[in-house]
Design an enzyme around this catalytic site. Structure first.
Site, short mmCIF file in Angstrom:
data_model
loop_
_atom_site.label_atom_id
_atom_site.label_comp_id
_atom_site.label_asym_id
_atom_site.label_seq_id
_atom_site.Cartn_x
_atom_site.Cartn_y
_atom_site.Cartn_z
N ARG A 177 51.68 47.54 43.87
CA ARG A 177 52.89 47.72 43.28
C ARG A 177 53.49 49.39 43.49
NH1 ARG A 177 53.20 44.84 37.81
NH2 ARG A 177 55.52 45.62 38.08
N CYS A 196 54.24 51.99 33.61
CA CYS A 196 53.76 50.58 34.11
C CYS A 196 55.20 49.96 34.66
CB CYS A 196 52.89 50.10 33.29
SG CYS A 196 53.76 49.46 31.77
#
Length: 281
Positions: free
Chosen positions: A177, A237
């Site tokens: 990611r 995050c």
């Protein structure tokens, strides 16, 4: 209490009248698991369910943003939290979401002290310790939540930091990611990372028994990622959950000039105007 408490410590303290135990289990969007259902199937005796998935600002389009003081106060009182409570937060989630619960208790000034149960419910169960089933009905508490934004970072703060480079940004998402090789779990969200940030996947912070790495083993994670301990840090995050793991890890190493970007990639990745990078740092 320290940032982390052991299962042995909690077992000895279970009957303490000032102890509040909160299950902060949370799963990523699309997961087939249901945190509340799992809590009602098995939880640590005396625990209450924090329900992080619904403890957020309902008026903010970015998911999971810190809730208003009134909402946080109502929830904490319903969970039995008082001003002098010692709060222990745990989870049974691969995201290790207890760190988010721990951070929220602190930024709202809740309880006398707050800690994360090291190893969480998986370690507790693996050791053969007792669990109970059903919904929790704690006696109402009297805690008042007041958000202190000193350690909360905003999109504006991160945009300014892209220009200044004053703080080092550490991203807790998985490597795929971060680099943009993997699609985000939320539809229509851009891939990649905030320019200039470094990647330390949150899963790297934990040992096989679900406990958190400490001391030299913990420090090596940061060193291998190129973390510069002479600068302040901002953790990020996907939605401000696993970023709290990095923040807790830094504090375990004595680093306290750390902020958490609450919106994280859920905010940054959805905004077409924010700069984005792909590939390794």
């Amino acid at each position: 209490m320290d940032i982390l408490v052991s299962t042995d410590w909690l077992a000895d303290e279970l009957d303490a009248p000032d102890l509040v135990i909160l299950d902060a289990s949370l799963f990523l969007p699309g997961s087939p698991r249901d945190a509340r259902e799992e809590f009602e199937t098995a939880h640590i005796p005396g625990a209450a369910f924090l329900d992080l998935s619904n403890l957020a600002d309902q008026d903010d389009p970015t998911p999971g943003m810190l809730p208003p003081d009134a909402m946080m106060t109502q929830r904490m009182q319903a969970l039995g939290v008082n001003a002098d409570s010692r709060i222990v937060v745990y989870d049974n989630s691969p995201t290790h979401s207890a760190a988010r619960g721990w951070w929220m208790m602190r930024v709202y000034g809740l309880g006398a002290s707050t800690a994360i149960l090291d190893g969480g419910l998986p370690k507790w169960i693996a050791e053969g310790r007792p669990v109970e089933a059903g919904a929790a009905t704690p006696a109402p508490g009297s805690a008042i939540a007041r958000l202190d934004r000193a350690s909360v970072r905003t999109k504006a703060d991160l945009l300014a930091n892209v220009e200044s480079g004053a703080a080092q940004v550490l991203d807790a998402r998985g490597a795929g990611r971060f680099t943009g090789a993997e699609a985000e779990p939320r539809p229509s969200m851009a891939s990649g990372h905030i320019p200039g940030s470094r990647n330390i996947p949150s899963s790297a912070f934990f040992r096989a028994d679900n406990s958190m790495k400490q001391d030299d083993e913990l420090r090596r994670l940061f060193e291998e990622a190129g973390a510069d301990f002479d600068r302040p840090f901002i953790t990020t995050c996907g939605s401000g959950v696993t970023a709290a793991i990095i923040l807790a890890g830094l504090e375990l190493l004595g680093k306290t000039d750390v902020g958490l970007y609450d919106g994280s990639w859920s905010e940054w990745g959805f905004d077409p105007a924010t700069p984005k990078a792909t590939g390794t740092a």
